[in-house]
Design a protein around this motif. Structure first.
Motif, PDB file in Angstrom:
ATOM      1  N   TRP A  73      48.869  26.565  40.829  1.00  0.00           N
ATOM      2  CA  TRP A  73      50.370  26.919  41.801  1.00  0.00           C
ATOM      3  C   TRP A  73      50.817  25.448  42.138  1.00  0.00           C
ATOM      4  N   SER A 110      42.750  23.792  47.108  1.00  0.00           N
ATOM      5  CA  SER A 110      42.486  23.947  45.543  1.00  0.00           C
ATOM      6  C   SER A 110      41.524  22.595  44.425  1.00  0.00           C
ATOM      7  N   GLY A 140      45.138  28.834  42.514  1.00  0.00           N
ATOM      8  CA  GLY A 140      45.708  27.632  43.936  1.00  0.00           C
ATOM      9  C   GLY A 140      45.815  26.312  42.802  1.00  0.00           C
ATOM     10  N   TRP A 171      46.445  27.217  50.184  1.00  0.00           N
ATOM     11  CA  TRP A 171      46.177  28.066  49.408  1.00  0.00           C
ATOM     12  C   TRP A 171      46.693  26.977  47.578  1.00  0.00           C
ATOM     13  N   ALA A 172      47.156  27.023  47.479  1.00  0.00           N
ATOM     14  CA  ALA A 172      47.429  25.528  46.853  1.00  0.00           C
ATOM     15  C   ALA A 172      46.877  24.026  47.021  1.00  0.00           C
ATOM     16  N   ARG A 231      40.494  29.820  43.491  1.00  0.00           N
ATOM     17  CA  ARG A 231      40.977  28.080  43.384  1.00  0.00           C
ATOM     18  C   ARG A 231      41.510  27.531  42.031  1.00  0.00           C
ATOM     19  N   HIS A 270      48.183  36.548  45.775  1.00  0.00           N
ATOM     20  CA  HIS A 270      49.318  35.305  46.414  1.00  0.00           C
ATOM     21  C   HIS A 270      50.539  35.942  46.875  1.00  0.00           C
ATOM     22  N   ARG A 293      50.708  30.370  50.888  1.00  0.00           N
ATOM     23  CA  ARG A 293      50.256  30.288  49.678  1.00  0.00           C
ATOM     24  C   ARG A 293      50.245  28.649  49.546  1.00  0.00           C
TER      25      ARG A 293
END
Length: 771
Positions: A331, A277, A328, A273-274, A325, A262, A270
């Motif tokens: 976050w 999820s 993410g 990615w979050a 997942r 990450h 990043r």
């Protein structure tokens, strides 16, 4: 494009080698041979899923009824686990009984292996279901993956540890499984890279040999040397444990490895990615853009996340591993965006569902059926966070036409109990629930909800909703043998649809119900008159689903009129449409109807083979023994209970054979257009298809033809007591035509043919002639 499932397994292909694990694989196979339930436990990323999939692949030939993998990571409702298993097995959801009873009945005599992957968050629900199902299935086996045991009697638990690593300072590190994994993945990523064995061993040791952590570290080789990776990991882990070199616990090691990945992502990566999820399953770039893009994230570096092993790509679709997942999603919460992204995810799928609903009654049904099946995990995730009627009712065609009955009833019932204030949205939910209940064989619930929906719709002046309510009531009456009620209610439904603002697919369905009521009475000409209008209405819109129901009813009526050649053409057209939409039961019933038309033409050879192929279809799809949903209440005194007409078609996957468009043909001599296939002459070799014990309404019909009678020479054998011929009667007629010995041989030929291959032969008129 849909396909009715005919495979013996659904084990996914592995995209990379499995390093080591030979002893574990042998031990798992041995445990499965001795135990009904084997559970693989271990920390995230240790390789439980890979071992389960490889075991399933190794044991394909050990289970006569197949090896089936059920992925549960996206499922959040323990009440729906039974549905998820049934969907993988290809079971049609048309029963008001509890799902565990349906599964237990289907699996009871089966020799199959069921792999339940990722049970962690559903341990109690999985245990409750398996406790009931496995008690009735002595030859079935279950292999589960979970971070903890399921806790059932007879369960054998096999903890899965990391790959072997060398102790610090020892020799022979290059031969450990963890180092082999790192080296193989590194060679695939950077083919000419020269690795320092000591540094590789140090990396694997720091990562505790956890396979996913090792693979994530390999991805850093595009930016760092293996020595730099080792140094940075060493420093990072030392910092986490206060400067000492004490090893982290393995779950912390995995989390730390993911966290390092990450940190090595850019800010945009990043954030993406979050946000990604929130997707429960696969998604494409358009989905990601609609849900995740905004002024902070105007472009989506999806391919860069693939390169860094954050996303898995398959063609144009993407998904995340559960561990990735979950990280993410954590976050996303920290960013304060979770609620907003859940809402955007719901809004995106609501917009898609509205478009699908608007286009369902038209030429795009197959495309939207495929969309619904593919996106079901995301649709369920959206519904789990939705407290309104909009999404669940926009998806009425999924619950009512594509066979997702139990899930539809689950979500509809939850909202109907929660929101009792009258509204047009609630009215729509009522008639949708009535339709789904009817498909599940729950005629009592269907009647109650249909009556409630009708009163509300008329008060609101919504004639389309009122028509849907009356059509559901008409179908329920037909199921219960109330032919007068079915005729009256279906005619009323048609009149209401005629007053609606826009065309609705309920109208051609009401016409089928009306024609069925006429046909069961023996009023075949009236049935054909209605179905001729129904066919033209559907053809004008390029619609397939309702048309296939009309084609089947038309075949029954033409057989009743003494026109087996025309009946055969319509039965083949019905089979084509139902198969393309994935209607397992409708396909099996059309197959049996083809056998009935063959018998009526005096072709016992073809009928025997069709009956064998039909039997395989009924058993392959776990369809009910009667060929129709079981009623949940007995008929009233003096009331005949009939099996329901086919009902809406469940969606179960894409068609193995595209075939020509089946509805472009000539006009029959006795009214109405026919599909484009010409009627073939009787074949003396018999066809090849699949089925179980029954199929149509069990009315008495004329007895088998006597030797020398017109029917035994190929003439029509009409029934004047009802037009739905039982499978048993068709079989007895075929035996009378060819004799028991020939019948058994031809039946076995049909039974041996894969359902998909049989349907392809029947769709192709040339292949049908030479069956």
């Amino acid at each position: 494009m849909a396909e009715t499932r005919t495979r013996r397994d659904n084990v996914p292909a592995e995209t990379s080698s499995l390093v080591g694990r030979r002893e574990e694989l042998d031990e798992i196979a041995g445990l499965i041979a001795r135990s009904p339930l084997v559970t693989l436990t271990g920390v995230a990323g240790v390789g439980k899923t890979r071992l389960a999939i490889r075991t399933a692949d190794r044991l394909r030939d050990s289970f006569a009824d197949g090896v089936w993998v059920v992925e549960l990571s996206a499922e959040q409702n323990g009440d729906l686990i039974g549905h998820d298993i049934a969907e993988v097995l290809g079971l049609r959801e048309q029963s008001a009984r509890p799902q565990f009873e349906v599964l237990a009945d289907f699996i009871a005599d089966k020799r199959l292996l069921l792999v339940l992957d990722t049970c962690d968050h559903l341990v109690d629900a999985c245990a409750a279901l398996l406790r009931r199902v496995l008690s009735e299935a002595p030859h079935a086996r279950v292999l589960a993956t979970s971070r903890q045991p399921l806790g059932l009697p007879g369960e054998r638990v096999l903890p899965i540890g990391p790959l072997a690593v060398s102790a610090s300072g020892t020799t022979g590190a290059a031969g450990t499984d963890a180092v082999r994994l790192f080296t193989e993945r590194a060679s695939a990523l950077v083919p000419d890279l020269i690795l320092d064995p000591a540094a590789v061993a140090q990396v694997c040791r720091l990562l505790d040999g956890i396979p996913l952590a090792v693979e994530l570290a390999v991805r850093r080789l595009r930016a760092l040397s293996v020595q730099q990776i080792a140094e940075r990991l060493d420093d990072r882990f030392a910092l986490l444990v206060g400067g000492s070199r004490t090893p982290l616990r393995r779950h912390q090691t995995m989390r730390t490895a993911v966290g390092w990945s990450h940190e090595l992502c850019t800010a945009e990566e990043r954030l993406l990615w979050a946000r990604l999820s929130v997707f429960a399953g696969w998604f494409d770039a358009d989905d990601a853009r609609a849900v995740c893009a905004d002024e902070r994230l105007s472009w989506l570096p999806l391919l860069r996340l693939v390169d860094k092993s954050i996303l898995i790509a398959e063609g144009s679709r993407y998904r995340m591993l559960d561990t990735i997942r979950d990280y993410g999603r954590e976050w996303l919460r920290r960013l304060g965006e979770e609620k907003a992204l859940i809402r955007r995810h719901r809004d995106h799928y609501l917009a898609q569902a509205r478009r699908a609903e608007a286009e369902w009654y038209g030429p795009h049904q197959l495309r939207w059926a495929d969309w619904a099946h593919r996106e079901l995990p995301n649709l369920k995730a959206a519904l789990d966070h939705d407290d309104g009627f909009e999404l669940v009712t926009a998806l009425w065609f999924v619950w009512c036409c594509l066979g997702q009955v139990r899930q539809g009833r689950y979500y509809l019932d939850r909202l109907l109990r929660r929101h009792k204030r009258p509204s047009p949205a609630r009215t729509k939910a009522l008639w949708t629930y009535a339709w789904a209940a009817l498909n599940a064989g729950d005629t009592a619930a269907a009647r109650d909800r249909a009556a409630e929906a009708y009163e509300a719709a008329m008060a609101e002046g919504d004639f389309a909703a009122a028509g849907c309510a009356r059509q559901n009531a008409a179908a329920a009456a037909l199921v219960c043998g109330d032919l007068d009620g079915a005729e009256r209610l279906a005619a009323e439904a048609a009149e209401l649809f005629g007053r609606a603002v826009s065309a609705h697919i309920g109208l051609p369905l009401a016409e089928v119900t009306l024609a069925m009521a006429f046909g069961v009475r023996g009023e075949f000409d009236r049935a054909v008159e209605v179905l001729t209008r129904q066919w033209a209405r559907c053809a004008e819109r390029g619609e397939l689903w309702a048309r296939s129901h009309g084609d089947h009813a038309r075949s029954l009526a033409e057989l009743g009129r003494g026109e087996p050649g025309i009946a055969e053409v319509y039965a083949r057209a019905a089979l084509d449409g139902k198969w393309r939409l994935g209607d397992a039961m409708g396909s099996a019933m059309a197959m049996d109807q083809l056998a009935a038309t063959a018998v009526a033409r005096g072709d016992g050879w073809r009928a025997a083979c069709l009956l064998g192929a039909g039997r395989r279809m009924w058993t392959a799809f776990g369809l009910p023994r009667s060929g129709a949903p079981e009623p949940v209440t007995p008929p009233a005194r003096g009331e005949r209970r009939l099996s329901p007409y086919e009902g809406p078609a469940p969606y179960e996957g894409p068609a193995p054979y595209e075939g020509p468009a089946p509805y472009e043909g000539p006009v029959a001599s006795r009214g109405g257009p026919l599909p484009s296939h010409e009627v073939s002459p009787p074949s003396r070799r018999g066809p090849v298809l699949p089925s179980r014990e029954g199929s149509h309404l069990s009315h008495e019909v004329s007895p088998p033809p006597r030797e020398g009678s017109p029917s035994s020479r190929g003439g029509p054998v009409p029934s004047r007591q009802g037009f739905l011929i039982s499978r048993e009667l068709t079989e007895s007629r075929a035996r009378a035509l060819v004799g028991d010995a020939v019948y058994e041989r031809l039946f076995a030929r049909g039974l041996a043919m894969d359902p998909g291959a049989a349907v392809a032969r029947i769709r192709d008129i040339r292949g049908f002639d030479h069956l």
